[in-house]
Design an enzyme around this catalytic site. Structure first.
Site, PDB file in Angstrom:
ATOM      1  N   THR A  24      -4.558  -3.946   0.074  1.00  0.00           N
ATOM      2  CA  THR A  24      -4.556  -3.251   1.359  1.00  0.00           C
ATOM      3  C   THR A  24      -5.858  -3.558   2.068  1.00  0.00           C
ATOM      4  O   THR A  24      -6.933  -3.448   1.475  1.00  0.00           O
ATOM      5  CB  THR A  24      -4.404  -1.731   1.154  1.00  0.00           C
ATOM      6  OG1 THR A  24      -3.223  -1.474   0.383  1.00  0.00           O
ATOM      7  CG2 THR A  24      -4.282  -1.020   2.496  1.00  0.00           C
ATOM      8  N   LYS A  39      -0.931  -3.928   4.611  1.00  0.00           N
ATOM      9  CA  LYS A  39      -0.517  -3.898   3.208  1.00  0.00           C
ATOM     10  C   LYS A  39       0.145  -5.234   2.888  1.00  0.00           C
ATOM     11  O   LYS A  39       1.089  -5.637   3.580  1.00  0.00           O
ATOM     12  CB  LYS A  39       0.455  -2.744   2.957  1.00  0.00           C
ATOM     13  CG  LYS A  39      -0.145  -1.379   3.169  1.00  0.00           C
ATOM     14  CD  LYS A  39       0.880  -0.274   2.988  1.00  0.00           C
ATOM     15  CE  LYS A  39       1.414  -0.220   1.571  1.00  0.00           C
ATOM     16  NZ  LYS A  39       2.321   0.944   1.360  1.00  0.00           N
ATOM     17  N   ASP A 139       7.258  10.219  -3.344  1.00  0.00           N
ATOM     18  CA  ASP A 139       5.962  10.120  -4.016  1.00  0.00           C
ATOM     19  C   ASP A 139       4.929  11.018  -3.328  1.00  0.00           C
ATOM     20  O   ASP A 139       3.834  10.581  -2.977  1.00  0.00           O
ATOM     21  CB  ASP A 139       5.478   8.668  -4.032  1.00  0.00           C
ATOM     22  CG  ASP A 139       4.446   8.406  -5.128  1.00  0.00           C
ATOM     23  OD1 ASP A 139       4.329   9.236  -6.058  1.00  0.00           O
ATOM     24  OD2 ASP A 139       3.758   7.376  -5.055  1.00  0.00           O
TER      25      ASP A 139
END
Length: 246
Positions: A24, A39, A139
């Protein structure tokens, strides 16, 4: 030393993070002069088909979202260089520290701040889950929640980041079962490769428990699939302690 420029547009400033086959970067968009986050996923021996599928899904999902607390999709690039090949996702840059970084630095959160955080994150999840079909982050955890401009009177602007595990319409209609998430924040059904909107609420609940106890969810016992934490937060308002998020 000359700065690296990607796609003749993005001037790389520094690396923000790195994992096997990924990195990143913080860069400046030379067209807009704005800072962006890039990314990158590299196609190599360590890259699996599932990695590419999730990376493309993240880009497609972000492209369809528009929320002030979710970094905005800007661009998608193909990396074709002599020493590396792969893809890159460009997003708006959000200045701030993650909840994980705040906790590791020793900062604590008051009950009012925890409530403010919960409210802000629930508003983001409502937006995601009201998409058709619902977008499930899968997540939710302290390292994927950013705080910007925290002050003595406010917890700050809350951002939800890293949609690399997201499930959307691409996963809704068949396909292989994928187990993703982070141990301690994963709802029980995620271990079977299935997620529902409530799975994100489990991750949020586990995150709030970490904030009020200072303990990772895996350090706390469970009973009937519920994290037991009440004995660690005796000063917490009983209404908040018994809120049935998990």
């Amino acid at each position: 030393m000359t700065s690296k420029i990607l796609a003749e547009r993005y001037e790389v400033h520094r690396q923000l993070g790195k994992q096997t086959g990924r990195q990143t970067l913080l860069a400046r968009d030379l067209q807009t002069q704005e800072l962006v986050v890039i990314k990158q996923l590299f196609l190599g021996s360590d890259c699996e088909w599932q990695d590419l599928k999730l990376f493309e899904r993240e880009a497609e999902t972000l492209k369809a979202l528009s929320h002030p607390s979710i970094p905005r999709y800007l661009d998608y690039l193909e990396i074709d260089e002599p020493d590396s090949k792969g893809f890159a996702l460009v997003q708006t840059y959000v200045e701030g520290k993650t909840l994980e970084e705040h906790l590791r630095s020793g900062r604590t959160f008051s009950e009012s701040e925890v409530k403010e955080l919960a409210k802000s994150l629930l508003e983001i999840l409502i937006y995601l889950h009201e998409q058709d079909p619902p977008v499930i982050h899968r997540d939710i955890k302290p390292s994927n929640i950013l705080l910007h401009s925290r002050s003595a009177h406010s917890v700050g602007q809350v951002y939800l980041v890293d949609f690399g595990s997201v499930q959307n319409q691409a996963a809704k209609f068949g396909g292989t079962i994928t187990v993703v998430g982070t141990y301690g924040y994963m709802a029980p059904e995620q271990f079977g490769g299935r997620s529902v909107p409530a799975s994100d609420l489990y991750g949020l609940g586990a995150t709030l428990i970490y904030l009020v106890t200072g303990l990772h969810p895996t350090e706390l016992s469970q009973q009937d699939l519920r994290i037991q934490f009440a004995d660690r937060v005796t000063q917490l308002n009983s209404n908040l302690q018994h809120f049935r998020m998990l």
